[in-house]
Design a protein around this motif. Sequence first.
Motif, PDB file in Angstrom:
ATOM      1  N   UNK A  55      -3.353  14.375  -8.338  1.00 22.71           N
ATOM      2  CA  UNK A  55      -2.657  14.736  -9.570  1.00 22.71           C
ATOM      3  C   UNK A  55      -2.053  13.594 -10.355  1.00 22.71           C
ATOM      4  N   UNK A  56      -2.071  12.396  -9.851  1.00 16.59           N
ATOM      5  CA  UNK A  56      -1.546  11.271 -10.614  1.00 16.59           C
ATOM      6  C   UNK A  56      -2.471  10.899 -11.762  1.00 16.59           C
ATOM      7  N   UNK A  57      -1.897  10.589 -12.913  1.00 15.17           N
ATOM      8  CA  UNK A  57      -2.733  10.227 -14.069  1.00 15.17           C
ATOM      9  C   UNK A  57      -2.083   9.180 -14.968  1.00 15.17           C
ATOM     10  N   UNK A  58      -1.084   8.470 -14.455  1.00 19.28           N
ATOM     11  CA  UNK A  58      -0.421   7.444 -15.269  1.00 19.28           C
ATOM     12  C   UNK A  58      -1.114   6.108 -15.028  1.00 19.28           C
ATOM     13  N   UNK A  59      -1.878   5.662 -16.007  1.00 20.52           N
ATOM     14  CA  UNK A  59      -2.725   4.491 -15.831  1.00 20.52           C
ATOM     15  C   UNK A  59      -1.923   3.190 -15.752  1.00 20.52           C
ATOM     16  N   UNK A  60      -0.886   3.068 -16.581  1.00 17.13           N
ATOM     17  CA  UNK A  60      -0.080   1.847 -16.508  1.00 17.13           C
ATOM     18  C   UNK A  60       0.704   1.791 -15.204  1.00 17.13           C
ATOM     19  N   UNK A  61       1.073   2.947 -14.677  1.00 18.42           N
ATOM     20  CA  UNK A  61       1.723   2.975 -13.365  1.00 18.42           C
ATOM     21  C   UNK A  61       0.752   2.508 -12.294  1.00 18.42           C
ATOM     22  N   UNK A  62      -0.499   2.939 -12.379  1.00 23.15           N
ATOM     23  CA  UNK A  62      -1.497   2.506 -11.395  1.00 23.15           C
ATOM     24  C   UNK A  62      -1.707   0.999 -11.458  1.00 23.15           C
ATOM     25  N   UNK A  63      -1.667   0.437 -12.682  1.00 23.70           N
ATOM     26  CA  UNK A  63      -1.793  -1.016 -12.813  1.00 23.70           C
ATOM     27  C   UNK A  63      -0.571  -1.728 -12.241  1.00 23.70           C
ATOM     28  N   UNK A  64       0.604  -1.141 -12.446  1.00 21.75           N
ATOM     29  CA  UNK A  64       1.832  -1.735 -11.908  1.00 21.75           C
ATOM     30  C   UNK A  64       1.796  -1.792 -10.388  1.00 21.75           C
ATOM     31  N   UNK A  65       1.244  -0.759  -9.768  1.00 21.08           N
ATOM     32  CA  UNK A  65       1.161  -0.734  -8.308  1.00 21.08           C
ATOM     33  C   UNK A  65       0.352  -1.912  -7.769  1.00 21.08           C
ATOM     34  N   UNK A  66      -0.645  -2.344  -8.518  1.00 24.02           N
ATOM     35  CA  UNK A  66      -1.508  -3.435  -8.066  1.00 24.02           C
ATOM     36  C   UNK A  66      -0.841  -4.807  -8.181  1.00 24.02           C
ATOM     37  N   UNK A  67       0.307  -4.862  -8.875  1.00 28.22           N
ATOM     38  CA  UNK A  67       0.943  -6.158  -9.130  1.00 28.22           C
ATOM     39  C   UNK A  67       2.393  -6.253  -8.694  1.00 28.22           C
ATOM     40  N   UNK A  68       3.062  -5.120  -8.568  1.00 24.17           N
ATOM     41  CA  UNK A  68       4.520  -5.124  -8.442  1.00 24.17           C
ATOM     42  C   UNK A  68       5.039  -5.454  -7.046  1.00 24.17           C
ATOM     43  N   UNK A  69       4.160  -5.723  -6.088  1.00 26.79           N
ATOM     44  CA  UNK A  69       4.632  -6.046  -4.739  1.00 26.79           C
ATOM     45  C   UNK A  69       5.072  -7.486  -4.567  1.00 26.79           C
ATOM     46  N   UNK A  70       5.054  -8.265  -5.653  1.00 22.58           N
ATOM     47  CA  UNK A  70       5.369  -9.696  -5.529  1.00 22.58           C
ATOM     48  C   UNK A  70       6.786  -9.990  -5.013  1.00 22.58           C
ATOM     49  N   UNK A  71       7.825  -9.147  -5.243  1.00 22.79           N
ATOM     50  CA  UNK A  71       9.137  -9.471  -4.652  1.00 22.79           C
ATOM     51  C   UNK A  71       9.121  -9.573  -3.127  1.00 22.79           C
ATOM     52  N   UNK A  72       8.113  -8.953  -2.483  1.00 21.31           N
ATOM     53  CA  UNK A  72       8.010  -9.065  -1.024  1.00 21.31           C
ATOM     54  C   UNK A  72       7.766 -10.503  -0.577  1.00 21.31           C
ATOM     55  N   UNK A  73       7.305 -11.331  -1.497  1.00 21.22           N
ATOM     56  CA  UNK A  73       7.028 -12.726  -1.170  1.00 21.22           C
ATOM     57  C   UNK A  73       8.274 -13.601  -1.183  1.00 21.22           C
ATOM     58  N   UNK A  74       9.335 -13.138  -1.826  1.00 20.18           N
ATOM     59  CA  UNK A  74      10.506 -13.991  -1.996  1.00 20.18           C
ATOM     60  C   UNK A  74      11.165 -14.397  -0.676  1.00 20.18           C
ATOM     61  N   UNK A  75      11.400 -13.481   0.287  1.00 24.11           N
ATOM     62  CA  UNK A  75      12.010 -13.923   1.561  1.00 24.11           C
ATOM     63  C   UNK A  75      11.168 -14.964   2.294  1.00 24.11           C
ATOM     64  N   UNK A  76       9.857 -14.722   2.542  1.00 21.71           N
ATOM     65  CA  UNK A  76       9.092 -15.771   3.248  1.00 21.71           C
ATOM     66  C   UNK A  76       8.960 -17.050   2.425  1.00 21.71           C
ATOM     67  N   UNK A  77       8.950 -16.933   1.100  1.00 23.20           N
ATOM     68  CA  UNK A  77       8.869 -18.126   0.264  1.00 23.20           C
ATOM     69  C   UNK A  77      10.129 -18.968   0.407  1.00 23.20           C
TER      70      UNK A  77
END
Length: 378
Positions: A55-77
């Motif tokens: 039932x999901x149909x928000x395309x910009x949300x789907x694009x955000x999911x592919x990119x928005x995980x970058x804060x997970x890199x801050x602790x190991x960085x």
Amino acid sequence: MQEAKATMASDSTPPSANASSPTRYRPSWLVIFSACLVLLGAGGPLLLRVYFVHGGNRLWLSATLQLSGWPLLLPPLCVSLYRSRRHGILNLLLPIRLVGAAAVLGGLYAVSCFVYGLGSQALPLSTSSLLLATQLAFTAVFAFLFVGLRFTPFSANAVVLLTIGPAVLGVGPSSGKPAGQSSKAYWTGFCEAIAAAALAGLVLPLVEVAMAKYGRRTGPAARVPPPYATVMQMQAVMGAAGTAVCLLGMAIKGDFQAMPKEAAEFGIGTTNYYLVLIWDAVSWQLLNLGIMGLITCASSLLAGIMIAVLLPLSQVLAVIFLHEKFDGTKGIALVLSLWGFVSYLYGEKAQKKLEAQKMREQEVALAQKNADTESAAP
């Protein structure tokens, strides 16, 4: 893998590029680690398809999911920079021009993710995965134009097979079209998936070019080998810039206001809706980090190859978890794609053997020349 990078550097990069390229830290374990991250990220496309199927149909949300995980890199960085502080933390940070180039490429990658979401919404996962495999052909072409990649018979064969394989989906008896879907909607999704592959194929070599052109360090920093922190910084900058573009798209399309209603109507429950979003973002981050690691520690073409490796894994996951049909048309496309991948690996191995033989012959010739010189001396 480390030897493959040496081969790539000598055969596929022009002399001028070699002279200006930054020194890269290329232990083989970094390449293996990056490749494993790409494989672990196979859940990203699967969960994105789950989002659309239920039932999901928000395309910009789907694009955000592919990119928005970058804060997970801050602790190991931060930990990585702190452990390498003896070199000077400022010496480990990306040069300003490389940061700017990464931000621009992040925005372009956000567009690629949006177009990929369009294709994923209209196509089954197995079909969209096969079409996305054509990014290898685009990567090879753009690497030839921008990086100076030289084609061998095996790499050319791999590119051809990995292009023909997905094309079979468009000429098969049913063209892989799901029951109940109009031909117009299917072919629109087909073209959108190809466009996403082309954009992804463009971004990968451009990242390699940016690293070579703007990643050169001067002064004391030139003596510091770039650690994996460089990979995380590049991915964090691209992810942050791409996320900003996607959040702007979400705001314009009203995705933030629509999410609570979409969650309430989600096919497998509200809680699972948010779990799908969270784990999809994590999976895509693993995939993106692995790709960036392969580009930095090896080459953009190897990164494209590893994306193609996800093809059979995506097929298996789609059949097991989404119960998608795996017909003869997709089987032929899968065999051709795997054939292309094996052809590339065999070609790389043969090329390394050939270069090793040439190097031995040069060493023998040089030793013979030195011996002749010594014997001729009074």
